[in-house]
Design a protein around this motif. Structure first.
Motif, PDB file in Angstrom:
ATOM      1  N   ARG A  63      -0.868 -12.886 -11.593  1.00  0.00           N
ATOM      2  CA  ARG A  63      -1.137 -11.464 -12.250  1.00  0.00           C
ATOM      3  C   ARG A  63      -0.906 -10.414 -11.054  1.00  0.00           C
ATOM      4  O   ARG A  63      -1.117 -10.785 -10.037  1.00  0.00           O
ATOM      5  N   LEU A  64      -0.186  -9.228 -11.483  1.00  0.00           N
ATOM      6  CA  LEU A  64      -0.306  -8.255 -10.541  1.00  0.00           C
ATOM      7  C   LEU A  64      -1.228  -7.192 -10.874  1.00  0.00           C
ATOM      8  O   LEU A  64      -1.180  -6.491 -12.153  1.00  0.00           O
ATOM      9  N   ASP A  65      -1.889  -6.479  -9.944  1.00  0.00           N
ATOM     10  CA  ASP A  65      -2.947  -5.437 -10.239  1.00  0.00           C
ATOM     11  C   ASP A  65      -2.397  -4.318  -9.428  1.00  0.00           C
ATOM     12  O   ASP A  65      -2.301  -4.180  -8.052  1.00  0.00           O
ATOM     13  N   TRP A  66      -2.270  -3.277 -10.233  1.00  0.00           N
ATOM     14  CA  TRP A  66      -1.862  -1.819  -9.453  1.00  0.00           C
ATOM     15  C   TRP A  66      -3.119  -1.058  -9.646  1.00  0.00           C
ATOM     16  O   TRP A  66      -3.495  -0.289 -10.416  1.00  0.00           O
ATOM     17  N   LYS A  67      -3.906  -0.784  -8.258  1.00  0.00           N
ATOM     18  CA  LYS A  67      -4.969   0.071  -8.100  1.00  0.00           C
ATOM     19  C   LYS A  67      -4.750   1.328  -7.723  1.00  0.00           C
ATOM     20  O   LYS A  67      -4.219   1.661  -6.462  1.00  0.00           O
ATOM     21  N   VAL A  68      -5.383   2.168  -8.268  1.00  0.00           N
ATOM     22  CA  VAL A  68      -5.229   3.653  -7.521  1.00  0.00           C
ATOM     23  C   VAL A  68      -6.647   4.299  -7.272  1.00  0.00           C
ATOM     24  O   VAL A  68      -7.598   3.731  -7.845  1.00  0.00           O
TER      25      VAL A  68
ATOM     26  N   HIS B  21       0.819  -1.196   0.002  1.00  0.00           N
ATOM     27  CA  HIS B  21      -0.222  -0.108  -0.199  1.00  0.00           C
ATOM     28  C   HIS B  21       1.010   1.124   0.185  1.00  0.00           C
ATOM     29  O   HIS B  21       1.797   1.318   0.937  1.00  0.00           O
ATOM     30  N   VAL B  22       0.676   2.115  -1.021  1.00  0.00           N
ATOM     31  CA  VAL B  22       1.239   3.264  -0.864  1.00  0.00           C
ATOM     32  C   VAL B  22       0.344   4.685  -1.412  1.00  0.00           C
ATOM     33  O   VAL B  22      -0.167   4.550  -2.439  1.00  0.00           O
ATOM     34  N   LEU B  23       0.547   5.475  -0.459  1.00  0.00           N
ATOM     35  CA  LEU B  23      -0.445   6.735  -0.695  1.00  0.00           C
ATOM     36  C   LEU B  23      -1.953   6.448  -1.416  1.00  0.00           C
ATOM     37  O   LEU B  23      -2.208   7.069  -2.498  1.00  0.00           O
ATOM     38  N   GLY B  24      -2.531   5.606  -0.625  1.00  0.00           N
ATOM     39  CA  GLY B  24      -3.946   5.293  -1.356  1.00  0.00           C
ATOM     40  C   GLY B  24      -3.952   4.377  -2.329  1.00  0.00           C
ATOM     41  O   GLY B  24      -5.004   3.901  -2.663  1.00  0.00           O
ATOM     42  N   SER B  25      -2.757   4.116  -2.931  1.00  0.00           N
ATOM     43  CA  SER B  25      -2.640   2.966  -3.939  1.00  0.00           C
ATOM     44  C   SER B  25      -2.507   1.706  -3.435  1.00  0.00           C
ATOM     45  O   SER B  25      -1.701   1.467  -2.060  1.00  0.00           O
TER      46      SER B  25
END
Length: 294
Positions: A253-258, A213-217
């Motif tokens: 699979r890697l998911d990067w969610k913002v 988790h980074v800055l809300g992402s």
């Protein structure tokens, strides 16, 4: 193996694989997400997929490796808009490239271009209400470009109708813990001249959890497992239309969610390997995708 024999083997393989540029479930990839944007908003998704096939498996599961490299590239741009609550209409434009290369005997074949255009309607029957599972349905139609007479072709000239169901488990109250999902798709192609009708089904399930988790992402890691079966191997080669084709696949699979309010695209990266194919290609697929709502 002498040069004439190798040339004959290569010619046999290429004849066997003619038409393979339309392989692997048409436009659905391990990264594809089916989402209805908020009413009055649009959603754009782009995918870039590279499928490297290293062998072909017969009905008995025996794999015959290729003497060179056989690669299929698929790029898809999807845009949808929600005019009504829980409903979206969209269009998808694919671009394909098929290439075979064997430096040892200086043999290479390639084909590239736009194989057609697709249209779809997405419907979320439960909307954005909180449920254990959130289903979304997609009904689609793909208008195919006429088949070319090249050794490798980007289209078999067959239009297709499709229906897909996506299930997604929402994150917990604090966005942590395990989450899962799945997709089931059915493709139907009407009879084409002397060819019989084509029917393909594909199912994929996934499970994972956030790892960063980074800055809300957040970055989530998922494990994928799926299975595909078709009544004929039209998508594997023109020579094998009259035989069934099937096989499983698995990968990560890697998911990067913002946060949605930032309008920054979310990112997905997956790597998938074919397992126990029958009358089908065998290889690795790597897919990168971006999606954003406006």
């Amino acid at each position: 193996m002498t040069t004439p024999v190798r040339r004959r083997c290569l010619a046999t393989l290429v004849a066997l694989l003619a038409g393979s540029g339309v392989s692997r479930g048409q436009l659905l990839t391990p990264n594809t997400s089916i989402v209805v944007p908020p009413v009055g908003h649009a959603r754009a998704e782009t995918e870039y997929s590279l499928y490297a096939a290293d062998s072909f498996a017969g009905l008995d599961g025996h794999e015959q490796r290729f003497p060179g490299s056989l690669d299929f590239t698929l790029a898809v741009l999807r845009v949808s808009y929600s005019p009504l609550r829980n409903l979206a209409i969209g269009v998808e434009q694919p671009y394909r490239r098929s290439a075979f290369d064997e430096p040892g005997i200086e043999a290479s074949f390639s084909s590239k271009g736009i194989p057609g255009i697709g249209f779809f309607v997405d419907w979320a029957p439960r909307g954005d209400r909180t449920h254990r599972w959130r289903p979304v349905l997609r009904f689609g139609y793909f208008r195919a470009r006429n088949e070319t007479d090249r050794v490798l072709t980007i289209s078999d000239g067959a239009n297709r109708y499709s229906a897909a169901l996506s299930l997604d488990a929402p994150a917990g109250p604090e966005g942590s813990g395990w989450r899962g999902g799945g997709t089931f798709q059915v493709l139907y192609g009407p009879p084409l001249e002397a060819e019989r009708r084509f029917l393909e089904s594909r199912v994929q399930v996934e499970a994972g959890r956030p790892v960063l988790h980074v800055l809300g992402s957040e970055l989530c890691a998922f494990g994928l497992l799926g299975y595909r079966s078709s009544t004929s191997a039209r998508q594997e080669g023109m020579f094998l239309h009259d035989r069934t084709s099937q096989g499983a696949f698995a990968g990560l699979r890697l998911d990067w969610k913002v946060p949605a309010r930032t309008m920054i695209p979310g990112l997905r990266l997956s790597v998938v390997k074919d397992l126990r194919p029958r009358n089908a290609l065998s290889g690795w697929r790597t897919t990168l995708s971006l999606a954003a709502t406006f």
